[in-house]
Design a protein around this motif. Structure first.
Motif, PDB file in Angstrom:
ATOM      1  N   ASN A  63       0.846  -1.189   0.000  1.00 55.14           N
ATOM      2  CA  ASN A  63       0.000   0.000   0.000  1.00 55.14           C
ATOM      3  C   ASN A  63       0.883   1.241   0.000  1.00 55.14           C
ATOM      4  N   THR A  64       0.630   2.147  -0.949  1.00 51.92           N
ATOM      5  CA  THR A  64       1.429   3.360  -1.022  1.00 51.92           C
ATOM      6  C   THR A  64       0.546   4.575  -1.243  1.00 51.92           C
ATOM      7  N   MET A  65       1.104   5.732  -0.891  1.00 56.44           N
ATOM      8  CA  MET A  65       0.488   7.023  -1.210  1.00 56.44           C
ATOM      9  C   MET A  65       1.628   7.996  -1.452  1.00 56.44           C
ATOM     10  N   THR A  66       1.332   9.071  -2.170  1.00 58.02           N
ATOM     11  CA  THR A  66       2.368  10.010  -2.585  1.00 58.02           C
ATOM     12  C   THR A  66       2.016  11.419  -2.159  1.00 58.02           C
ATOM     13  N   TYR A  67       3.047  12.148  -1.747  1.00 55.02           N
ATOM     14  CA  TYR A  67       2.904  13.575  -1.439  1.00 55.02           C
ATOM     15  C   TYR A  67       4.160  14.276  -1.941  1.00 55.02           C
ATOM     16  N   ARG A  68       3.980  15.253  -2.820  1.00 57.89           N
ATOM     17  CA  ARG A  68       5.085  16.040  -3.389  1.00 57.89           C
ATOM     18  C   ARG A  68       6.191  15.159  -3.967  1.00 57.89           C
ATOM     19  N   GLY A  69       5.804  14.046  -4.558  1.00 62.40           N
ATOM     20  CA  GLY A  69       6.762  13.135  -5.174  1.00 62.40           C
ATOM     21  C   GLY A  69       7.352  12.110  -4.221  1.00 62.40           C
ATOM     22  N   TYR A  70       7.156  12.275  -2.924  1.00 64.10           N
ATOM     23  CA  TYR A  70       7.643  11.314  -1.937  1.00 64.10           C
ATOM     24  C   TYR A  70       6.609  10.193  -1.809  1.00 64.10           C
ATOM     25  N   VAL A  71       7.059   8.948  -1.926  1.00 58.34           N
ATOM     26  CA  VAL A  71       6.158   7.802  -1.874  1.00 58.34           C
ATOM     27  C   VAL A  71       6.262   7.153  -0.502  1.00 58.34           C
ATOM     28  N   GLY A  72       5.127   7.096   0.182  1.00 62.08           N
ATOM     29  CA  GLY A  72       5.070   6.461   1.489  1.00 62.08           C
ATOM     30  C   GLY A  72       4.425   5.094   1.392  1.00 62.08           C
ATOM     31  N   LYS A  73       5.045   4.114   2.009  1.00 65.79           N
ATOM     32  CA  LYS A  73       4.508   2.753   2.086  1.00 65.79           C
ATOM     33  C   LYS A  73       3.886   2.622   3.469  1.00 65.79           C
ATOM     34  N   PHE A  74       2.697   2.003   3.530  1.00 60.44           N
ATOM     35  CA  PHE A  74       2.058   1.876   4.839  1.00 60.44           C
ATOM     36  C   PHE A  74       1.366   0.531   4.994  1.00 60.44           C
ATOM     37  N   GLU A  75       1.101   0.211   6.255  1.00 56.33           N
ATOM     38  CA  GLU A  75       0.341  -1.005   6.576  1.00 56.33           C
ATOM     39  C   GLU A  75      -0.516  -0.729   7.799  1.00 56.33           C
ATOM     40  N   TYR A  76      -1.442  -1.628   8.024  1.00 55.95           N
ATOM     41  CA  TYR A  76      -2.354  -1.481   9.148  1.00 55.95           C
ATOM     42  C   TYR A  76      -1.946  -2.431  10.255  1.00 55.95           C
ATOM     43  N   ASP A  77      -1.904  -1.926  11.486  1.00 56.70           N
ATOM     44  CA  ASP A  77      -1.625  -2.753  12.665  1.00 56.70           C
ATOM     45  C   ASP A  77      -2.953  -2.961  13.394  1.00 56.70           C
ATOM     46  N   PRO A  78      -3.571  -4.138  13.248  1.00 53.80           N
ATOM     47  CA  PRO A  78      -4.883  -4.354  13.852  1.00 53.80           C
ATOM     48  C   PRO A  78      -4.864  -4.333  15.385  1.00 53.80           C
ATOM     49  N   GLU A  79      -3.756  -4.714  15.995  1.00 53.68           N
ATOM     50  CA  GLU A  79      -3.686  -4.677  17.455  1.00 53.68           C
ATOM     51  C   GLU A  79      -3.731  -3.252  17.986  1.00 53.68           C
ATOM     52  N   ALA A  80      -2.975  -2.366  17.340  1.00 48.96           N
ATOM     53  CA  ALA A  80      -2.944  -0.960  17.762  1.00 48.96           C
ATOM     54  C   ALA A  80      -4.061  -0.153  17.107  1.00 48.96           C
ATOM     55  N   GLU A  81      -4.725  -0.768  16.101  1.00 51.96           N
ATOM     56  CA  GLU A  81      -5.777  -0.105  15.339  1.00 51.96           C
ATOM     57  C   GLU A  81      -5.287   1.214  14.737  1.00 51.96           C
ATOM     58  N   ILE A  82      -4.115   1.117  14.062  1.00 52.88           N
ATOM     59  CA  ILE A  82      -3.526   2.315  13.459  1.00 52.88           C
ATOM     60  C   ILE A  82      -2.764   1.931  12.192  1.00 52.88           C
ATOM     61  N   PHE A  83      -2.782   2.841  11.235  1.00 53.33           N
ATOM     62  CA  PHE A  83      -1.944   2.715  10.047  1.00 53.33           C
ATOM     63  C   PHE A  83      -0.600   3.358  10.373  1.00 53.33           C
ATOM     64  N   HIS A  84       0.488   2.764   9.867  1.00 52.98           N
ATOM     65  CA  HIS A  84       1.798   3.391  10.040  1.00 52.98           C
ATOM     66  C   HIS A  84       2.617   3.137   8.784  1.00 52.98           C
ATOM     67  N   GLY A  85       3.496   4.077   8.485  1.00 57.31           N
ATOM     68  CA  GLY A  85       4.285   3.919   7.280  1.00 57.31           C
ATOM     69  C   GLY A  85       5.556   4.722   7.309  1.00 57.31           C
ATOM     70  N   ASP A  86       6.327   4.565   6.235  1.00 59.24           N
ATOM     71  CA  ASP A  86       7.552   5.325   6.067  1.00 59.24           C
ATOM     72  C   ASP A  86       7.744   5.627   4.587  1.00 59.24           C
ATOM     73  N   VAL A  87       8.548   6.661   4.326  1.00 66.00           N
ATOM     74  CA  VAL A  87       8.800   7.100   2.953  1.00 66.00           C
ATOM     75  C   VAL A  87       9.900   6.234   2.358  1.00 66.00           C
ATOM     76  N   LEU A  88       9.685   5.779   1.137  1.00 61.95           N
ATOM     77  CA  LEU A  88      10.604   4.886   0.432  1.00 61.95           C
ATOM     78  C   LEU A  88      11.744   5.641  -0.245  1.00 61.95           C
ATOM     79  N   GLU A  89      12.803   4.910  -0.534  1.00 61.44           N
ATOM     80  CA  GLU A  89      13.909   5.368  -1.379  1.00 61.44           C
ATOM     81  C   GLU A  89      14.751   6.488  -0.793  1.00 61.44           C
ATOM     82  N   LEU A  90      14.750   6.663   0.539  1.00 66.97           N
ATOM     83  CA  LEU A  90      15.576   7.684   1.172  1.00 66.97           C
ATOM     84  C   LEU A  90      16.445   7.035   2.235  1.00 66.97           C
TER      85      LEU A  90
END
Length: 114
Positions: free
Chosen positions: A2-29
């Motif tokens: 799962n990815t999303m983009t902001y200003r050319g920066y691509v963030g990869k994210f996943e869902y943590d069902p235990e914490a009930e939160i999405f978390h991610g980091d920006v790729l290629e840096l």
């Protein structure tokens, strides 16, 4: 992935069902940019906020921020090589750009499997 983009920066994210939160980091840096949210809308905003914070931090530190790859770069080669690969591309029915991209992709894949 799962990815999303902001200003050319691509963030990869996943869902943590235990914490009930999405978390991610920006790729290629090598610099680390993370983001999290409880909904997709919050996650999008968190990515934007994190990228903006990163850019502001770099400006304050006088550091050039890492930029996402644009997919374009210039290569200087000998005119004879330019002519040979242009001829090969034409013979293969491809543009020079498509032929070079395919050739580089094959080399990168070969290096990855070693």
């Amino acid at each position: 992935m799962n990815t999303m983009t902001y200003r050319g920066y691509v963030g990869k994210f996943e869902y943590d069902p235990e914490a009930e939160i999405f978390h991610g980091d920006v790729l290629e840096l090598t610099d680390v940019i993370t983001f999290q949210g409880r909904s997709i809308d919050e996650l999008k905003q968190a990515l934007a906020d994190s990228v903006e914070d990163y850019l502001e931090f770099c400006a304050e530190q006088g550091k050039e921020p890492q930029r996402p790859y644009s997919g374009r770069f210039n290569v200087r080669i000998a005119p004879e090589l330019h002519q040979r690969i242009a001829s090969r591309a034409a013979a293969d029915g491809k543009s020079l750009n498509a032929w070079v991209a395919e050739a580089l992709g094959k080399v990168a894949a070969d290096q990855h499997t070693r």
